[in-house]
Design a protein around this motif. Structure first.
Motif, short mmCIF file in Angstrom:
data_model
loop_
_atom_site.label_atom_id
_atom_site.label_comp_id
_atom_site.label_asym_id
_atom_site.label_seq_id
_atom_site.Cartn_x
_atom_site.Cartn_y
_atom_site.Cartn_z
N SER B 411 0.84 -1.21 0.00
CA SER B 411 0.00 0.00 0.00
C SER B 411 0.87 1.25 0.00
CB SER B 411 -0.92 0.00 1.22
OG SER B 411 -1.78 -1.13 1.19
N LEU B 412 1.93 1.26 0.83
CA LEU B 412 2.84 2.41 0.85
C LEU B 412 3.52 2.56 -0.50
CD1 LEU B 412 4.32 4.69 2.31
CD2 LEU B 412 5.96 3.00 3.17
N LEU B 413 3.92 1.43 -1.08
CA LEU B 413 4.56 1.44 -2.40
C LEU B 413 3.63 2.07 -3.43
CD1 LEU B 413 6.74 0.49 -4.47
CD2 LEU B 413 5.62 -1.74 -4.44
N ALA B 414 2.38 1.61 -3.43
CA ALA B 414 1.41 2.13 -4.39
C ALA B 414 1.22 3.63 -4.20
CB ALA B 414 0.08 1.40 -4.23
N LEU B 415 1.08 4.06 -2.96
CA LEU B 415 0.84 5.48 -2.69
C LEU B 415 2.03 6.34 -3.08
CD1 LEU B 415 -0.98 5.15 0.76
CD2 LEU B 415 -2.00 5.78 -1.45
N SER B 416 3.24 5.76 -3.01
CA SER B 416 4.45 6.54 -3.34
C SER B 416 4.54 6.86 -4.82
CB SER B 416 5.70 5.79 -2.88
OG SER B 416 5.88 4.62 -3.65
N PHE B 417 3.75 6.17 -5.63
CA PHE B 417 3.77 6.47 -7.06
C PHE B 417 2.98 7.73 -7.39
CE2 PHE B 417 5.79 3.29 -9.68
CZ PHE B 417 5.93 2.19 -8.85
N PHE B 418 1.96 8.02 -6.60
CA PHE B 418 1.02 9.09 -6.99
C PHE B 418 1.65 10.48 -7.07
CE2 PHE B 418 -2.82 6.97 -7.85
CZ PHE B 418 -2.86 5.83 -7.06
N PRO B 419 2.58 10.85 -6.19
CA PRO B 419 3.22 12.17 -6.38
C PRO B 419 3.93 12.30 -7.72
CG PRO B 419 3.63 11.34 -4.16
CD PRO B 419 3.01 10.21 -4.93
N PHE B 420 4.53 11.19 -8.19
CA PHE B 420 5.23 11.24 -9.48
C PHE B 420 4.21 11.29 -10.63
CE2 PHE B 420 9.52 11.02 -8.22
CZ PHE B 420 9.56 10.26 -7.05
N ILE B 421 3.12 10.56 -10.49
CA ILE B 421 2.08 10.59 -11.52
C ILE B 421 1.53 12.01 -11.62
CG2 ILE B 421 -0.24 9.76 -12.11
CD1 ILE B 421 0.53 7.09 -10.71
N HIS B 422 1.28 12.61 -10.46
CA HIS B 422 0.78 13.99 -10.44
C HIS B 422 1.77 14.95 -11.07
CE1 HIS B 422 0.34 17.96 -8.32
NE2 HIS B 422 -0.87 17.80 -8.80
N ALA B 423 3.05 14.79 -10.74
CA ALA B 423 4.09 15.68 -11.27
C ALA B 423 4.15 15.60 -12.79
CB ALA B 423 5.45 15.33 -10.66
N LEU B 424 3.94 14.42 -13.33
CA LEU B 424 4.02 14.25 -14.78
C LEU B 424 2.78 14.77 -15.49
CD1 LEU B 424 5.65 10.70 -14.96
CD2 LEU B 424 6.61 12.79 -15.92
#
Lengths: 132, 435
Positions: B411-424
């Motif tokens: 779950s932490l791993l999955a959530l850590s992707f979202f800031p990068f998705i947002h940035a892109l």
């Protein structure tokens, strides 16, 4: 990178195509076991209800449930029917008509005849290969 | 961001987002089976997760390799084809999600939707192949990434067709032949999109470090052919325990062991040191470096699993999942992010605090996630080899600490992707050229 690389690439592709065609037409199983009509119908039901999301055949599939390759041998027809109809705390109950349950039983009975998937029954050869 | 690449990038990142959410929900079934009741079941969540993630990988691979090819060959964009591609991607995602949410199955593992829904994927593959076809002219003298793009595009289409060999009665009614071909194509499809992603990564590295001495062409092509041979013939390690003829197992065993060359090369490169500190100031460089590390761990695990005697223990356990998810996340996703950041001008430089935190959360949680999968796999492997000791449910119960760890780290791993998705995804507001 040269023409020689190109020829090697084409050669590898050609070998792949021949090998693939051989496997599709001839197969590579040790003993041929063919599904009859009921078992083939059971296999379709297995796909339509996505049983592989939780169960495996020969260790291939999902891991929430047990491997069912030899469930017919271990549990028998009554056990399989009971599991499908009533489910467990983890497995849902499937409201299948009786003839579809019979088809799934036939499918698992045929799969059981293809071989033994129990890893404990394999031997390890000196070269690291395994054999049933 | 990214010019006319923006829409397919958003679609790919959208697929990733939905796949991560489905993954969190699916993984919760391990420590807490049936927690959503009949609202949405595991047999829906698992294919939703794998389906969305496959779309992320495939659409992402098509998107970055297309953009790299366009820049490398100085091609003009084709708006009509781009629109068609975007439509097909959205169609594929929508049909797949609709099928799984309504429990409309009929296909196979990872492609559980009804057969006709493969059409958008196939059309996308054909479009990719038609674009890559221009690489054929001059291929003999082309850089290795041209070979990889063409190989990946071609094999994706061919193997996607092979993936549906089960529609032939002679295959469907022969269960061992069917399983053999299913896992032959499953393994090779991974190899096909890997060629696209790795080819793009090599192109990225040549763009970012043009002053670096490139390896001798013969060495580069040797590694390429090792990988290509692996793609074509090394699928047998998926089915060592299937009752097939011995030659199927021995072909795969032999090719698998040749891959130790790759692992030793990586170790040698590390010992030499990379000295690319300038590149690490960009997100592209950091994700490339992260992928490099994960290649080592996942390749080492894969090579061990490819030894039949060890495969007997790992097959049918979460150790297989550690390899597949470790590679999909640690290698392919990292490389795709590297590429997306490269094509996104404004985010090339690091230094944004919340992204730095997310990056390390991603790496740390992936390591724990990977190890927890191996741990639960060891539990199951030991039980498989000694089934008489206790029942399946007891083994699951004994594995609970690993499932809880897997759920929280995942779950932490999955959530850590979202800031990068947002940035892109977020618009910069500045003029961003296609290149």
């Amino acid at each position: 990178m040269t023409r020689k690389s190109l020829y090697i690439w084409i050669l590898l592709l050609s070998v792949w195509a021949v090998y693939t065609g051989f496997l599709i037409v001839k197969g590579a199983e040790k003993h041929e076991v063919i599904l009859d009509r009921s078992a083939a119908s059971g296999k379709r039901i297995w796909q339509q209800h996505n049983c592989s999301s939780c169960h495996q055949l020969y260790g291939l599939g999902g891991y929430l449930g047990p491997d069912l390759t030899n469930v017919y041998h271990r549990g028998g027809e009554a056990y399989i029917r009971a599991m499908i109809k009533s489910g467990t705390a983890v497995m849902p109950a499937f409201d299948l008509p009786d003839h579809e349950i019979e088809d799934v039983v036939a499918f698992l009975k045929t799969i059981d005849r293809t071989g033994n998937a129990d890893p404990a029954n394999y031997i390890v050869k000196p070269d690291g290969m395994i054999a049933p | 961001m990214m010019g006319n690449m923006r829409t397919p990038a958003i679609i790919s990142l959208g697929a990733l987002s939905l796949g991560l959410i489905a993954g969190i929900l699916a993984s919760h079934h391990y420590p807490n089976p049936g927690f959503l009741g009949s609202l949405i079941r595991f047999d829906q969540l698992r294919p939703l997760h794998t389906g969305f993630i496959l779309c992320w990988i495939i659409f992402g691979a098509f998107t970055v390799s297309t953009q790299a090819m366009r820049q490398d060959l100085d091609l003009k964009p084709f708006p009509l084809l781009s629109a068609a591609r975007n439509f097909l991607m959205i169609a594929a995602l929508t049909l797949m999600a609709g099928a799984y949410l309504t429990r409309t199955f009929g296909g196979r593992e990872y492609w559980e939707f009804p057969v006709w829904m493969i059409i958008p994927y196939m059309l996308l593959g054909i479009m990719q192949l038609l674009l890559s076809a221009r690489l054929w002219k001059g291929l003999a003298k082309a850089p290795v990434y041209h070979w990889m793009w063409l190989s990946g595009s071609l094999m994706f289409v061919l193997i996607l067709v092979e993936n549906y060999a089960w529609l032939l009665p002679g295959v469907f009614n022969d269960p061992i032949k069917d399983l053999t071909l299913q896992w032959k194509s499953a393994g090779a499809l991974v190899g096909a999109w890997n060629q696209l992603i790795y080819g793009t990564s090599i192109w990225l590295m040549t763009r970012m470090s043009p002053e670096e001495k490139t390896p001798a062409p013969k060495a580069v092509m040797a590694i390429f052919f090792l990988g290509f041979t692996n793609l074509l013939f090394n699928w047998g390690h998926h089915i060592y325990t299937l009752p097939t003829a011995p030659y199927v197992r021995y072909i795969s065993y032999t090719i698998s062991m040749a891959e130790w060359v790759l692992l030793l090369k990586i170790m040698r490169d590390w010992m030499k040191g990379s000295g690319k500190s300038a590149i690490l100031s960009t997100w592209t460089g950091r994700f490339l470096r992260a992928a490099d590390r994960w290649v080592f761990f996942n390749l080492a695990l894969a090579l061990l699993m490819s030894i039949p005697a060890l495969n007997l223990f790992t097959h049918g356990t979460h150790i297989t999942v550690a390899h597949s998810m470790g590679s999909t996340i640690g290698i392919n996703s990292m490389l795709l992010f590297a590429a997306f950041f490269y094509f996104s001008e404004k985010n090339r430089k690091t230094g944004i605090k919340y992204l730095n935190i997310s990056f390390w959360a991603m790496q740390g949680s992936l390591a724990i996630f990977w190890l927890s999968l191996i741990g639960s796999g060891v539990m199951r492997g030991m039980w498989q080899l000694n089934p008489g000791t206790h029942g399946f449910n007891q083994m699951i119960s004994d594995s609970l600490p690993f499932y809880i760890t897997f759920f929280w780290s995942g779950s932490l791993l999955a959530l850590s992707f979202f800031p990068f998705i947002h940035a892109l995804i977020k618009k910069s507001g500045s003029n961003v050229s296609e290149n």
